[in-house]
Design a protein around this motif. Structure first.
Motif, mmCIF file in Angstrom:
data_model
loop_
_atom_site.group_PDB
_atom_site.id
_atom_site.type_symbol
_atom_site.label_atom_id
_atom_site.label_comp_id
_atom_site.label_asym_id
_atom_site.label_seq_id
_atom_site.Cartn_x
_atom_site.Cartn_y
_atom_site.Cartn_z
ATOM 1 N N MET A 1 0.863 -1.079 0.011
ATOM 2 C CA MET A 1 0.054 -0.048 0.267
ATOM 3 C C MET A 1 0.980 1.127 0.049
ATOM 4 S SD MET A 1 -3.315 -0.169 -0.068
ATOM 5 C CE MET A 1 -3.057 0.652 -1.158
ATOM 6 N N THR A 2 0.368 2.278 -0.487
ATOM 7 C CA THR A 2 1.250 3.520 -0.552
ATOM 8 C C THR A 2 1.203 4.180 0.974
ATOM 9 O OG1 THR A 2 -0.679 4.857 -0.772
ATOM 10 C CG2 THR A 2 0.241 4.068 -2.802
ATOM 11 N N ALA A 3 2.435 4.780 1.333
ATOM 12 C CA ALA A 3 2.596 5.450 2.496
ATOM 13 C C ALA A 3 1.873 6.652 2.339
ATOM 14 C CB ALA A 3 4.076 5.508 2.733
ATOM 15 N N ALA A 4 0.736 7.147 2.784
ATOM 16 C CA ALA A 4 0.018 8.338 2.442
ATOM 17 C C ALA A 4 0.554 9.407 3.509
ATOM 18 C CB ALA A 4 -1.464 8.027 2.931
ATOM 19 N N ARG A 5 0.669 10.600 2.683
ATOM 20 C CA ARG A 5 1.322 11.747 3.110
ATOM 21 C C ARG A 5 0.450 12.103 4.309
ATOM 22 N NH1 ARG A 5 2.142 17.444 0.350
ATOM 23 N NH2 ARG A 5 3.553 18.317 2.027
ATOM 24 N N PRO A 6 0.899 12.448 5.445
ATOM 25 C CA PRO A 6 0.150 12.998 6.653
ATOM 26 C C PRO A 6 -0.271 14.054 6.266
ATOM 27 C CG PRO A 6 2.755 13.006 7.284
ATOM 28 C CD PRO A 6 2.599 12.215 5.876
ATOM 29 N N ALA A 7 -1.478 14.696 6.715
ATOM 30 C CA ALA A 7 -1.942 15.990 6.599
ATOM 31 C C ALA A 7 -1.376 16.471 8.132
ATOM 32 C CB ALA A 7 -3.481 15.952 6.464
ATOM 33 N N ALA A 8 -0.843 17.660 8.165
ATOM 34 C CA ALA A 8 -0.346 18.209 9.120
ATOM 35 C C ALA A 8 -1.158 19.380 9.700
ATOM 36 C CB ALA A 8 1.383 18.633 9.083
ATOM 37 N N PRO A 9 -1.997 19.345 10.550
ATOM 38 C CA PRO A 9 -2.399 20.517 11.206
ATOM 39 C C PRO A 9 -1.801 21.220 11.921
ATOM 40 C CG PRO A 9 -3.345 18.604 12.532
ATOM 41 C CD PRO A 9 -2.370 18.125 11.418
ATOM 42 N N GLY A 10 -1.630 22.628 11.712
ATOM 43 C CA GLY A 10 -0.695 23.603 12.387
ATOM 44 C C GLY A 10 0.716 23.314 11.667
ATOM 45 N N GLY A 11 0.854 22.683 10.422
ATOM 46 C CA GLY A 11 2.107 22.179 10.076
ATOM 47 C C GLY A 11 2.634 23.474 8.954
ATOM 48 N N PRO A 12 3.290 23.280 8.188
ATOM 49 C CA PRO A 12 4.084 24.245 7.015
ATOM 50 C C PRO A 12 2.883 24.959 6.331
ATOM 51 C CG PRO A 12 4.990 22.065 6.591
ATOM 52 C CD PRO A 12 4.037 22.011 7.811
ATOM 53 N N GLU A 13 3.040 25.973 6.050
ATOM 54 C CA GLU A 13 1.742 26.722 5.368
ATOM 55 C C GLU A 13 1.832 26.322 3.717
ATOM 56 O OE1 GLU A 13 3.272 30.754 4.700
ATOM 57 O OE2 GLU A 13 1.790 31.126 3.209
ATOM 58 N N VAL A 14 0.708 26.131 3.421
ATOM 59 C CA VAL A 14 0.436 25.746 1.963
ATOM 60 C C VAL A 14 0.494 27.038 1.163
ATOM 61 C CG1 VAL A 14 -1.081 24.802 0.247
ATOM 62 C CG2 VAL A 14 -1.143 23.775 2.759
ATOM 63 N N VAL A 15 1.398 27.035 0.203
ATOM 64 C CA VAL A 15 1.486 28.019 -0.677
ATOM 65 C C VAL A 15 0.807 27.751 -2.054
ATOM 66 C CG1 VAL A 15 3.616 28.737 0.244
ATOM 67 C CG2 VAL A 15 3.725 27.095 -1.725
ATOM 68 N N LEU A 16 0.539 26.655 -2.486
ATOM 69 C CA LEU A 16 -0.090 26.313 -3.628
ATOM 70 C C LEU A 16 -1.036 25.376 -3.493
ATOM 71 C CD1 LEU A 16 -0.309 27.034 -6.634
ATOM 72 C CD2 LEU A 16 1.457 24.955 -7.115
ATOM 73 N N ARG A 17 -2.412 25.337 -4.111
ATOM 74 C CA ARG A 17 -3.260 24.263 -3.958
ATOM 75 C C ARG A 17 -4.123 24.006 -5.328
ATOM 76 N NH1 ARG A 17 -5.266 21.827 0.548
ATOM 77 N NH2 ARG A 17 -4.675 23.649 2.056
ATOM 78 N N LEU A 18 -4.042 22.817 -5.882
ATOM 79 C CA LEU A 18 -4.822 22.601 -6.935
ATOM 80 C C LEU A 18 -5.892 21.544 -6.515
ATOM 81 C CD1 LEU A 18 -1.747 23.055 -8.053
ATOM 82 C CD2 LEU A 18 -2.385 21.819 -10.114
ATOM 83 N N ALA A 19 -7.135 22.051 -7.111
ATOM 84 C CA ALA A 19 -8.295 21.274 -6.467
ATOM 85 C C ALA A 19 -9.157 20.978 -7.664
ATOM 86 C CB ALA A 19 -9.204 22.052 -5.340
ATOM 87 N N GLY A 20 -9.308 19.633 -8.111
ATOM 88 C CA GLY A 20 -10.108 19.213 -8.982
ATOM 89 C C GLY A 20 -9.599 19.569 -10.530
ATOM 90 N N ARG B 1 -0.893 8.972 -13.225
ATOM 91 C CA ARG B 1 -0.722 7.941 -14.131
ATOM 92 C C ARG B 1 -2.130 8.043 -14.970
ATOM 93 N NH1 ARG B 1 -1.095 2.724 -10.977
ATOM 94 N NH2 ARG B 1 -3.050 2.302 -11.623
ATOM 95 N N ALA B 2 -1.929 8.282 -16.050
ATOM 96 C CA ALA B 2 -3.182 8.391 -16.963
ATOM 97 C C ALA B 2 -4.061 9.504 -16.501
ATOM 98 C CB ALA B 2 -3.961 6.903 -17.031
ATOM 99 N N GLY B 3 -3.551 10.578 -15.958
ATOM 100 C CA GLY B 3 -4.253 11.772 -15.911
ATOM 101 C C GLY B 3 -4.560 11.778 -14.411
ATOM 102 N N LYS B 4 -4.535 10.910 -13.755
ATOM 103 C CA LYS B 4 -5.075 10.928 -12.203
ATOM 104 C C LYS B 4 -3.732 10.787 -11.309
ATOM 105 C CE LYS B 4 -8.930 7.549 -12.533
ATOM 106 N NZ LYS B 4 -9.433 7.987 -13.894
ATOM 107 N N VAL B 5 -4.052 11.337 -9.957
ATOM 108 C CA VAL B 5 -3.072 11.342 -9.011
ATOM 109 C C VAL B 5 -3.145 9.800 -8.331
ATOM 110 C CG1 VAL B 5 -2.069 12.119 -6.774
ATOM 111 C CG2 VAL B 5 -2.851 13.801 -8.680
ATOM 112 N N VAL B 6 -2.249 8.939 -8.529
ATOM 113 C CA VAL B 6 -2.396 7.713 -7.845
ATOM 114 C C VAL B 6 -1.885 7.553 -6.317
ATOM 115 C CG1 VAL B 6 -2.867 6.460 -10.155
ATOM 116 C CG2 VAL B 6 -0.569 6.766 -9.004
ATOM 117 N N ALA B 7 -1.131 8.483 -6.239
ATOM 118 C CA ALA B 7 -0.538 8.377 -4.696
ATOM 119 C C ALA B 7 0.163 9.811 -4.551
ATOM 120 C CB ALA B 7 0.289 7.320 -4.653
ATOM 121 N N THR B 8 0.153 10.033 -3.102
ATOM 122 C CA THR B 8 1.170 11.172 -2.688
ATOM 123 C C THR B 8 1.876 10.705 -1.610
ATOM 124 O OG1 THR B 8 -0.912 12.130 -1.920
ATOM 125 C CG2 THR B 8 0.468 13.586 -3.422
#
Lengths: 353, 523, 308
Positions: B1-20, B225-232
């Protein structure tokens, strides 16, 4: 708005394009006629009548169409190879001069050879001269990278001056009064009339036959394949083993030769001698005809007759209404541009951004 | 299984976000509901094979394309779509894979374009120059402001591209396959530069299809892969094999090199030199021999003379000095003669040189053999040609549109299969059971997806097993090392002697690629 | 024809005045074509645009407008055809060769048509009062020039300044080399190229106006007589640089003026040979320069947004 490429060219658009272009052109012409203050309906009737409305009209149209088909073929084959031959006008005049040089009555006599020998010789000389005139700019392009558009254009002026010089001097017809004209062609070298009591001559047959031959060459022969390859992508063609320079030279010979022949056939069929105004821009009009025909040799015949009809019709029309004959040139120019745009829509569609 | 990236509350500031983000080109879905985010000071790698949608995604980000749906937020504010000026204003800069530089203008001109108001009455050249030199100094990228870009090496040009972005005070820098044109040493220098950029507060998006690089340089990896994000995943916790499988979606069998007899010399070039005439790189006293049944690989960074070498060996270019011989016979440059001598050529630029885009598939299939055997007495043998094209398309799995479709409409992979098929069957001019005497393959797998790459590799290996001599030119060192029996390295027009693959180390090759003649003593 | 005769030609101030006069439309036309080509668009409509400019300028003045309004009318006529050419070649990305030739045909035929609509029956062209010489200026050769020649000489440094020392000029040069780079900076390639072609064509129109409002005083058929094509050759000869364009125009005018003088003096040689000389010279100049010519890299390559 933007243009988006279609996956495959729309066949409907390709077939409709010339018609759409012509309709648009006639609409624009209508505006010009209205501006001149003439009645639109009557003007168009006269135009059509003068072009195709009677046996006489047809004969004039076909007579005018003969050199146009030939210069159209000249442009079509050259443009297929992306050799921009804008020098057909000069090549035509040079061919005409060569024809008269070989077959004319110089000082009362000409070469003492039977017509059956002299006639093909005359045509060959005309084609040769036309070919040479195009080979020089082609050579300058392949060897030095000089754009042939400018060189062929400039050569037109040079050739016309040369013809003028010849008509003032060595090839002048001493018996002619008024404007300078060349010595006349021997009677037995002139082309027969195709239809009696009209000006249509057998040159038309030559033109149509040459169109058919060229159509076959382009589609079905090795040379046609090479020509199209060089025109589509010269770099890839070289990679694939196509002898690019040799192909361009052959195309130049054919194109220049056809334009030269146009001149010879005009002399032999219509005028009998060379004058400075024997071609009202046939060389340039041939380019428009080639584009209208989508560079297809058989299409050139149709487009050539169409344009000839417009020119003849305009002449006749201007005698009946106060519309200047230049409307014909406007029609030809507008049909070129609208044809270009119409063909674009065969390969692209409009999308809202 | 993929090692999912932890969502860090109070973590480093997000400078860029792509949604959908979704983008279609006709029937093809290039990006399918892609969502990503980039934190401040982070290096995010976009990993995926060719055609996975990485370049499309960043083109949308940078405003070259308009997404069909989805939102991009930079530094908390929504980014107006389809507008490179807005992207720049938001602090996003991009270093394209194919440099957008004007060769005839100076470095300074190229960098300064667009930074002053278009209708200003004058350019402030000295002010711009000072700023340029200061920026270069700060980030350790040295350039000559007045040099004409056309005279610069590829690595130098990349520096100019990077400076273009830095000059505009970007806070987010996107690099699209930056190491594809660099030597291993230059790539290392680039990574050091990236580290320095991060140290100065930038955030970076790094696009690549090279697993090792991505693992080395990034903090976080998004696999497409084929246009989709399959893992981060976090790079620290990712494994190469895992990434490869994510990228491809299945296990790909590596082609197995076969053991076979190596015979006589098929092609030999001796002391070949080609002058640098401004249009192509030079060759300097190059000698090489390729034998029946062997694969010789030419490693090296693009632009060091490989294209010139390929042209000489394809019969397109007559060298200024030296001889070229095939099967012992000295040959002059004549594409037709080489084709008739059973030389198969796979050109580097398949779309611009290998095929004629406006011609139909069947016309391109016979394009090398239109004269012999597909013409007789000057007339094309259409039905024979079409039969051959049909057989070729079937055998080599060329798909798209049918025999009469314009080749322009085919995908890169299918074009390459067509070219490969054409080269390997030789138009049947020499009979049905044909193997080329020599195959000159120049960057044969560039831009292809992993499946197509494996296909091409297998065909080359098969041909070599049947006795063809293969010359493989590639800037993908892994490819060269995997397939070749012997390897030579090209640098600045000179070619090292070709040694057995086993005798080379990566470090040594890297040094040769960079032109260093110091040979390490350690094995 | 001795050396003394030739020297006599050169020492005559009239000769040099003629050189400047002949050069003026070439300067305008070459600069106009240069601007278009630097932006990446070949404008073969120049010959027709010069006709249109000549006609529009003359017509405005004939209708009572001031000479400078006439020049503005000529520039406007040029700009209109330039806009059309730009639409076809930049927005629609059609062949620049064919569109340009179409423009020449269109502009010429529309001008002739309009002339005949307004003046159906005249046998000799109606005249206007052209620009007067600036005799107030005490310098001999320059005193016999008209304001348009001064304008031509003055805009050379202006165009050089714009091209090399302003952001607009940089963008323009860049769009003719690598339009993708320009687009990447958020500058609209289509608008930039369209603007360049329109401005360049306006200059071409002014070149035409010089013919009817300064060199001659009426509109004749076949007045432009290939000057447009010579300008296209001169752009290559000038290496797409404004000052060299001035030099090229002056050099060409020198030979043209010389040819005219020699024609008058040396008998026995057909005048046509002299008239041929300028065209032959242009071809020779092109051949000499062609080898080293660094064309703007994106010249004649159609550009479509989003296609890489």
């Amino acid at each position: 708005m933007r243009l988006e490429a279609r996956a495959a060219p729309s066949r409907a658009a390709v077939i409709l394009a010339p018609f759409v272009a012509v309709l648009f052109t006639l609409a624009v012409a209508m505006l010009l006629v209205a501006w001149a203050g003439a009645p639109i309906g009557e003007t168009y009737a006269l135009l059509f009548d003068g072009a195709f409305g009677s046996r006489f009209a047809w004969s004039e149209t076909l007579t005018r169409g003969t050199p146009l088909i030939l210069t159209g073929l000249s442009a079509a084959i050259a443009f297929r190879a992306r050799l921009w031959n804008i020098g057909a006008e000069g090549q035509l005049y040079a061919g005409a001069l060569a024809a008269v040089a070989v077959g004319g009555l110089h000082g009362g006599t000409g070469f003492d050879l039977p017509a059956s020998v002299l006639f093909p010789l005359m045509l060959a000389a005309a084609a040769l001269v036309g070919a040479l005139l195009l080979l020089v700019p082609t050579f300058l392009r392949t060897r030095f990278g000089v754009d042939e558009v400018v060189t062929t254009l400039l050569l037109n002026f040079i050739v016309l001056l040369f013809v003028s010089m010849m008509l003032d001097g060595p090839m002048k017809d001493p018996t002619a009064l008024g404007w300078p004209q060349s010595v006349s062609l021997r009677d037995d070298l002139q082309l027969d009339k195709l239809v009696p009591r009209t000006r249509v001559h057998t040159g038309l047959v030559y033109a149509v036959v040459l169109a058919a031959v060229l159509a076959f060459v382009v589609r079905a022969t090795t040379l046609g394949f090479e020509t199209r390859a060089v025109g589509a992508n010269a770099r890839a063609a070289a990679f694939l083993g196509v002898p690019v320079t040799r192909t361009m030279a052959i195309v130049a010979v054919i194109s220049g030769g056809l334009a030269g022949l146009a001149g010879a056939i005009e002399v032999a069929g219509r005028t009998g001698y060379v004058t400075l105004d024997m071609s009202p821009g046939y060389g340039y009009t041939g380019i428009v005809i080639a584009m209208l025909a989508g560079l297809h040799p058989l299409g050139v015949v149709a487009a050539g007759i169409f344009v000839a009809g417009v020119l003849v019709g305009a002449d006749s029309m201007s005698r009946g209404v106060a519309v200047p004959t230049y409307i014909a040139d406007v029609i030809v120019a507008v049909s070129l541009i609208s044809m270009l745009v119409a063909m674009l829509f065969a390969r692209y569609r409009l999308r809202a951004t | 299984m993929t090692a999912a990236r932890p969502a860090a509350p109070g973590g480093p500031e997000v400078v860029l976000r792509l949604a959908g983000i979704t983008k279609r080109f006709g029937d093809v879905v290039a990006n399918d509901n892609v969502s990503l985010h980039l934190a401040r000071g982070e290096v995010l790698a976009l990993l995926g094979e060719n055609g996975a949608g990485k370049s499309t995604l960043v083109s949308i980000l940078f405003g070259h394309y308009l997404a069909d749906s989805g939102v991009i937020t930079a530094f908390g504010r929504t980014l107006p779509p389809g507008d490179p000026a807005a992207a720049l204003a938001a602090g996003i800069g991009m270093v394209h894979q194919h440099f957008t530089l004007a060769d005839n203008l100076s470095v300074q001109d190229n960098i300064v374009l667009g930074t002053e108001p278009l209708w200003a009455l004058r350019s402030h050249r000295s002010r711009a120059r000072s700023k340029l030199m200061a920026t270069a100094e700060r980030f350790g990228l040295h350039v000559e402001p007045d040099a004409r870009v056309g005279t610069l090496s590829v690595g130098e040009r990349q520096r100019v591209e990077i400076l273009k972005a830095l000059y505009r005070d970007v806070r987010i820098l996107i690099l699209d396959e930056p190491t594809s044109v660099l030597t291993p040493q230059e790539a290392a220098a680039l990574f050091a530069t990236l580290a320095r950029l991060v140290g100065e507060g930038l955030s970076i998006i790094f696009i690549s299809h090279k697993l090792n690089e991505v693992l080395r340089v990034s903090d976080c990896i998004a696999v497409l892969r084929a246009g989709k994000v399959v893992a981060t995943l976090d790079s620290a916790r990712a494994e190469p094999a895992q990434l490869a499988e994510l990228m491809v979606g299945r296990t790909i069998r590596k082609p197995v090199p076969r053991d076979h007899r190596r015979g006589d010399t098929v092609c030999a070039i001796s002391r070949v030199s080609v002058r640098d005439d401004g249009e192509r790189a030079s060759l300097d006293d190059v000698s090489l021999a390729v034998r029946e049944g062997e694969i010789v690989g030419i490693a090296g960074v693009s632009g060091n003379g490989q294209q010139t070498l390929a042209e000489v060996l394809s019969g397109l270019l007559q060298p200024d000095a030296g001889t070229v011989s095939l099967a012992g016979r000295v040959m002059r440059a004549d594409a037709r003669a080489w084709i008739n001598a059973a030389v198969a050529r796979i050109p580097e630029d398949r779309h611009a040189v290998g095929v004629i885009g406006d011609f139909a598939v069947w016309e391109n299939a016979i394009a090398e053999h239109y004269a012999k055997p597909f013409s007789s007495a000057g007339v094309l043998r259409r039905s024979a040609a079409r039969r051959y094209a049909r057989a070729l398309a079937d055998r080599f799995d060329v798909r798209g549109g049918g025999l009469d479709a314009a080749v322009r409409s085919l995908s890169g992979g299918n074009v390459q299969k067509l070219i490969l098929g054409r080269a390997l069957t030789g138009g049947y001019a020499h009979g049905d059971d044909f193997t080329p005497a020599l195959i000159v393959a120049n960057q044969p797998t560039w831009g292809l997806d992993v499946g197509a790459v494996a296909y091409v590799h297998q065909r080359l290996l098969d041909a070599s097993a049947r006795g063809a001599a293969v010359l493989l030119i590639s800037d993908d060192l892994d490819e060269v090392l995997a397939l070749s029996d012997r390897v030579a390295v090209m640098h600045a027009g000179r070619l090292t002697p070709a040694r057995a693959t086993a005798e080379w180390t990566r470090a040594h090759i890297g040094l040769e690629m960079a032109g260093s003649s110091a040979v390490p003593h350690a094995a | 024809m001795s050396a003394a005769d030739v020297l006599a030609i050169f020492s005559n101030a009239d000769f040099w005045s003629a050189v400047l006069r002949i050069a003026t439309p070439l300067i305008f036309g070459t600069l106009g074509a240069l601007i278009c080509e630097r932006a990446g668009v070949l404008n073969l409509g120049i010959e027709g645009i010069m006709v249109a400019g000549a006609f529009a300028g003359w017509l405005a003045v004939y209708d009572g407008a001031n000479l400078w309004i006439g020049v503005a009318a000529a520039a406007l006529a040029g700009a209109v055809f330039g806009l059309l050419h730009a639409f076809l070649t930049v927005s629609l990305a059609l062949s620049q060769h064919v569109s340009g030739l179409g423009m020449t045909l269109l502009a010429t035929s529309v001008s002739y048509y309009a002339y005949r609509v307004f003046f159906p029956n005249v046998s000799s062209p109606p005249t206007v009062k052209p620009f007067a010489e600036l005799s107030a200026i005490p310098i001999p050769i320059l005193a016999s020039q008209t304001p348009l020649t001064w304008l031509a000489l003055a805009i050379v440094p202006v165009i050089a300044w714009i091209l090399y020392r302003t952001p607009l000029g940089l963008a323009l040069r860049m769009v003719g080399e690598n339009p993708a780079a320009v687009e990447g900076q958020g500058i609209d390639v289509v608008r930039l190229r369209t603007g360049a072609v329109t401005a360049g064509s306006a200059l071409m129109g002014v070149a035409g106006a010089f013919l009817t409002l300064s060199a001659f005083n009426a509109f004749y058929f076949n007045m432009v007589n290939g000057r447009g094509w010579i300008c296209i050759a001169l752009v290559v000869f000038a290496g797409w640089r404004p000052w060299k364009a001035l030099g090229g125009a002056l050099l060409f005018a020198f030979f043209d003026a010389l040819q005219l003088r020699l024609q008058q003096q040396a008998g026995g040689i057909p005048y046509q040979l002299y008239l041929m000389a300028p065209y032959v010279l242009s071809i020779v100049a092109l051949v000499i320069v062609a080898r080293r010519a660094t064309y703007p890299q994106a010249l004649m390559k159609p550009w479509r947004k989003g296609e890489r």
